[in-house]
Structures are given as C-alpha cells and as structure tokens.
Design a protein around this motif. Structure first.
Motif, short mmCIF file in Angstrom:
data_model
loop_
_atom_site.label_atom_id
_atom_site.label_comp_id
_atom_site.label_asym_id
_atom_site.label_seq_id
_atom_site.Cartn_x
_atom_site.Cartn_y
_atom_site.Cartn_z
N ALA A 174 -5.42 0.41 -2.50
CA ALA A 174 -4.27 1.31 -2.48
C ALA A 174 -4.18 2.13 -3.76
CB ALA A 174 -2.98 0.51 -2.27
N LEU A 175 -4.46 1.51 -4.90
CA LEU A 175 -4.41 2.23 -6.17
C LEU A 175 -5.54 3.25 -6.28
CD1 LEU A 175 -3.47 -0.77 -8.46
CD2 LEU A 175 -2.18 1.38 -8.32
N ALA A 176 -6.70 2.94 -5.73
CA ALA A 176 -7.80 3.91 -5.72
C ALA A 176 -7.42 5.13 -4.88
CB ALA A 176 -9.06 3.25 -5.18
N ILE A 177 -6.78 4.87 -3.74
CA ILE A 177 -6.30 5.99 -2.91
C ILE A 177 -5.22 6.77 -3.65
CG2 ILE A 177 -5.13 6.59 -0.75
CD1 ILE A 177 -6.45 4.13 0.51
N ALA A 178 -4.32 6.04 -4.33
CA ALA A 178 -3.27 6.69 -5.11
C ALA A 178 -3.86 7.60 -6.18
CB ALA A 178 -2.37 5.63 -5.75
N LEU A 179 -4.93 7.15 -6.80
CA LEU A 179 -5.61 7.96 -7.82
C LEU A 179 -6.19 9.23 -7.20
CD1 LEU A 179 -6.74 8.35 -10.68
CD2 LEU A 179 -8.67 6.90 -10.02
N LEU A 180 -6.81 9.10 -6.05
CA LEU A 180 -7.40 10.26 -5.37
C LEU A 180 -6.32 11.25 -4.92
CD1 LEU A 180 -10.14 8.50 -3.21
CD2 LEU A 180 -10.45 9.75 -5.36
N VAL A 181 -5.18 10.72 -4.47
CA VAL A 181 -4.09 11.58 -4.03
C VAL A 181 -3.40 12.27 -5.21
CG1 VAL A 181 -1.80 11.58 -2.94
CG2 VAL A 181 -3.67 10.27 -1.92
N ALA A 182 -3.20 11.52 -6.29
CA ALA A 182 -2.44 12.04 -7.42
C ALA A 182 -3.24 13.02 -8.28
CB ALA A 182 -1.95 10.88 -8.29
N THR A 183 -4.55 12.84 -8.35
CA THR A 183 -5.36 13.68 -9.25
C THR A 183 -5.23 15.17 -8.97
OG1 THR A 183 -6.96 11.90 -9.65
CG2 THR A 183 -7.71 14.15 -10.04
N PRO A 184 -5.41 15.66 -7.72
CA PRO A 184 -5.23 17.10 -7.49
C PRO A 184 -3.79 17.57 -7.67
CG PRO A 184 -5.59 15.94 -5.42
CD PRO A 184 -5.87 14.97 -6.51
N LEU A 185 -2.84 16.70 -7.35
CA LEU A 185 -1.43 17.08 -7.55
C LEU A 185 -1.12 17.22 -9.03
CD1 LEU A 185 0.30 14.72 -4.94
CD2 LEU A 185 -0.07 17.19 -4.76
N LEU A 186 -1.65 16.33 -9.85
CA LEU A 186 -1.45 16.42 -11.30
C LEU A 186 -2.16 17.65 -11.88
CD1 LEU A 186 -1.86 12.66 -12.26
CD2 LEU A 186 0.21 14.02 -12.50
N ALA A 187 -3.35 17.94 -11.35
CA ALA A 187 -4.07 19.12 -11.82
C ALA A 187 -3.27 20.39 -11.57
CB ALA A 187 -5.43 19.20 -11.14
N GLY A 188 -2.57 20.43 -10.45
CA GLY A 188 -1.73 21.59 -10.15
C GLY A 188 -0.55 21.72 -11.09
N GLN A 189 -0.18 20.62 -11.75
CA GLN A 189 0.92 20.63 -12.70
C GLN A 189 0.44 20.76 -14.15
OE1 GLN A 189 3.78 20.85 -11.53
NE2 GLN A 189 3.86 19.84 -9.53
N GLY A 190 -0.87 20.93 -14.33
CA GLY A 190 -1.40 21.11 -15.68
C GLY A 190 -1.81 19.83 -16.35
N VAL A 191 -1.90 18.73 -15.60
CA VAL A 191 -2.32 17.45 -16.15
C VAL A 191 -3.71 17.13 -15.59
CG1 VAL A 191 -1.82 14.99 -16.37
CG2 VAL A 191 0.05 16.64 -16.32
N ASP A 192 -4.71 17.22 -16.43
CA ASP A 192 -6.08 16.97 -16.00
C ASP A 192 -6.44 15.49 -16.19
OD1 ASP A 192 -6.53 19.66 -15.37
OD2 ASP A 192 -6.93 20.14 -17.48
N VAL A 193 -6.86 14.85 -15.12
CA VAL A 193 -7.22 13.43 -15.15
C VAL A 193 -8.72 13.30 -15.38
CG1 VAL A 193 -7.15 11.24 -13.92
CG2 VAL A 193 -5.34 12.94 -13.54
N ALA B 66 0.83 -1.21 0.00
CA ALA B 66 0.00 0.00 0.00
C ALA B 66 0.86 1.26 0.00
CB ALA B 66 -0.93 -0.01 1.21
N VAL B 67 1.90 1.28 0.82
CA VAL B 67 2.78 2.44 0.90
C VAL B 67 3.49 2.69 -0.44
CG1 VAL B 67 4.90 3.34 1.94
CG2 VAL B 67 3.13 2.33 3.38
N LEU B 68 3.95 1.63 -1.07
CA LEU B 68 4.64 1.77 -2.36
C LEU B 68 3.70 2.30 -3.44
CD1 LEU B 68 6.78 -1.51 -2.42
CD2 LEU B 68 7.63 0.84 -2.20
N LEU B 69 2.51 1.73 -3.53
CA LEU B 69 1.57 2.16 -4.57
C LEU B 69 1.13 3.61 -4.37
CD1 LEU B 69 -0.64 -1.06 -4.87
CD2 LEU B 69 1.03 -0.21 -6.53
N ILE B 70 0.80 3.97 -3.13
CA ILE B 70 0.35 5.34 -2.86
C ILE B 70 1.52 6.32 -2.89
CG2 ILE B 70 -0.75 6.84 -1.15
CD1 ILE B 70 -2.23 4.32 -0.13
N GLY B 71 2.64 5.93 -2.29
CA GLY B 71 3.79 6.82 -2.20
C GLY B 71 4.39 7.16 -3.55
#
Length: 292
Positions: A142-161, A47-52
């Motif tokens: 873990a991957l679902a959580i990773a998606l939720l965590v990464a989506t706003p971070l990617l949006a801040g970088q100009g990558v819209d999911v 879980a830590v690896l996938l989310i991290g």
C-alpha cells in the motif's frame, strides 16, 4: 475355548497433536487468518488509509514550492506526506491484532486449536508471526502504491521526489514495519486479556491514548526524563522507524528538550521488538497456565 488377545500398541501410536510440525501449524493458522472477514476488512482499510491520506496530502501540498525548499526539505516533506496515513493504519492494525486471538476465545475455536496443538506454543508463535508478516506485506504494498500516486501529484506542486534516495525507502519500509509491530503488540495484549472488547480497548489505548497522555505531560512537565520515557512507548518508537529528520529536527514529532533522548531508527526497532517479546512471553505463560 476362546481367548482374548489384547492389541499391542504399534510404533505409530502417539499422543494427539504431538506429531504436528510447525509448518503444518503455520499452514493451518494461515488458512484461519485469511478466512476471517475481519482480516480482509482490516487489510482493505489499512490500504485505503495509507494510499488515501498520501494522495490527499500530496494534492493539498500547494504551500510547498521547489524554489522555496531545498532538495532535502522537499524529500522530507514528501516522506511526511507519503507516510501520513501510518498512525491511522496502526489503529486498524491494533484492532486486527487483538481480534485474531480474542475472536478464537469468543467463539471457542481456541479449544480446537489447543487440542490439535497441545503444547500451545507453536500455535501462538504461528499466529503472531502470520499477523506481523501479513500486515507488513499489505502495508508495504500500500505504501509503495501511495508513493507512486503521490509522486506526480507532488511534482505538480513543485515538490520533486528523489526515488533514488535510500532514506526514502528506509522510511517506507519503516512505516510498514511500524504498522506490523503495532499488530503484534496488540496480539500480545489480546492474548493476555482474552476478551475482545477489552483487548481492542487496551490496544487502542496504547496506540491512540498513550501519545495524548504524554503530549499533555510534556506540556506540563518540560523535563528531559518525560521526553525520554516517551521515546520508549510503542507509538513514538514506531514513528522513529519512518521519520525523516533534517538537521536533527523531525516533522513528525514534538521537539525535545535538553537532556532528552532521541532514538535512532535501529534503537526504535529494538524497543518495538522488546515490546513484542515481553508481551508475547507474558501471554504464552498465561496461555500455558490457564484452562481454556
């Protein structure tokens, strides 16, 4: 004068273990699996690896901007980042799969298991089913959580999911399945070898060393058959489950050469099922023939 009466066998008499249902075996094996410290630690590390890795990749994705990439390219980048930790999680799953069976041989608990289930097949089936199912569920969450965590971070970088993209969710489920299949393949190797260190070494060899060998071979022998053969190895087939290619070009694997085969996700799934079935069949035959 006294007489001795020989007790008659009742209709309830049966051979030890012959009345144990598969549901009871499954429940027993589940108790054993979740009681092991190694199981909890391995699942936590997965879980830590996938989310991290997803969070780290999303935070460092400033090289991508919405103006420079098409929606499909942004989606491909997002999937690559979200599933970036999958190969590392597969390494941990390989260790877990081997430990589940070799640990019982190491402690001698396997004698009790096969005494309770003398036919041995239900016990082995229950183990591999639980290893695969539990690893899949943990990885998917873990991957679902990773998606939720990464989506706003990617949006801040100009990558819209685009969360409504079906291919995105196929890749997420495929990445979880890749980790689960790795655990089941490793279980088969562990059941064949029976030794903890050797089983883990063999599993890691398949997951980590085999891709390196084929990478070197592809660099030295640029032939279609080398690339095609690589497609049928567990690590490469697992990658095809969550790949998100654009116009036939993958961001996760090396480009092929003319005449080489590239597996579709459903074909890769069949290849992984084949690996699990073949290794499990060999393991089952050896378990039935060997004395514990």
């Amino acid at each position: 004068m006294t007489t001795t009466t020989t007790p008659r066998p009742t209709s309830h008499a049966h051979t030890a273990g012959s009345g144990v249902s598969f549901a009871h075996v499954l429940r027993s094996e589940w108790i054993k699996l979740r009681s092991l410290r190694s199981t909890a630690w391995c699942f936590a590390v997965i879980a830590v690896l996938l989310i991290g890795f997803a969070a780290l990749g999303a935070a460092l994705s400033s090289v991508f901007t919405g103006s420079e990439a098409t929606p499909d390219q942004q989606q491909s980048v997002a999937v690559t980042i979200i599933t970036f930790g999958s190969p590392f999680a597969q390494l941990v799953a390989a260790v877990l799969g081997a430990l589940v069976i070799t640990g019982e041989y190491g402690t001698g608990m396997v004698r009790s298991t096969f005494t309770a289930v003398p036919r041995r097949t239900p016990a082995l089936v229950a183990k591999v089913v639980l290893v695969g199912a539990s690893t899949f569920v943990v990885s998917l969450v873990a991957l679902a959580i990773a998606l939720l965590v990464a989506t706003p971070l990617l949006a801040g970088q100009g990558v819209d999911v685009d969360l409504a993209d079906g291919r995105l969710w196929v890749s997420v489920v495929g990445a979880a399945a890749a980790v689960a299949f790795t655990a089941m393949i490793s279980f088969g190797l562990g059941a064949i070898i029976r030794n903890g260190a050797a089983g883990i070494a063999a599993a890691i060899g398949v997951v980590f060393v085999l891709p390196i060998i084929f990478g070197i071979a592809q660099g030295l022998i640029a032939k279609g058959w080398v690339y095609t053969l690589n497609e049928f190895t567990p690590p490469q087939a697992a990658t095809r489950l969550y790949d998100y290619p654009l116009d036939g070009t993958s961001m996760l694997t090396m480009p092929g050469v003319d005449g080489s085969l590239v597996l579709e996700p459903w074909q890769a799934l069949l290849v992984l099922v084949g690996w699990v079935v073949v290794l499990f069949a060999i393991a089952l035959a050896l378990v039935k023939r060997r004395d514990v």
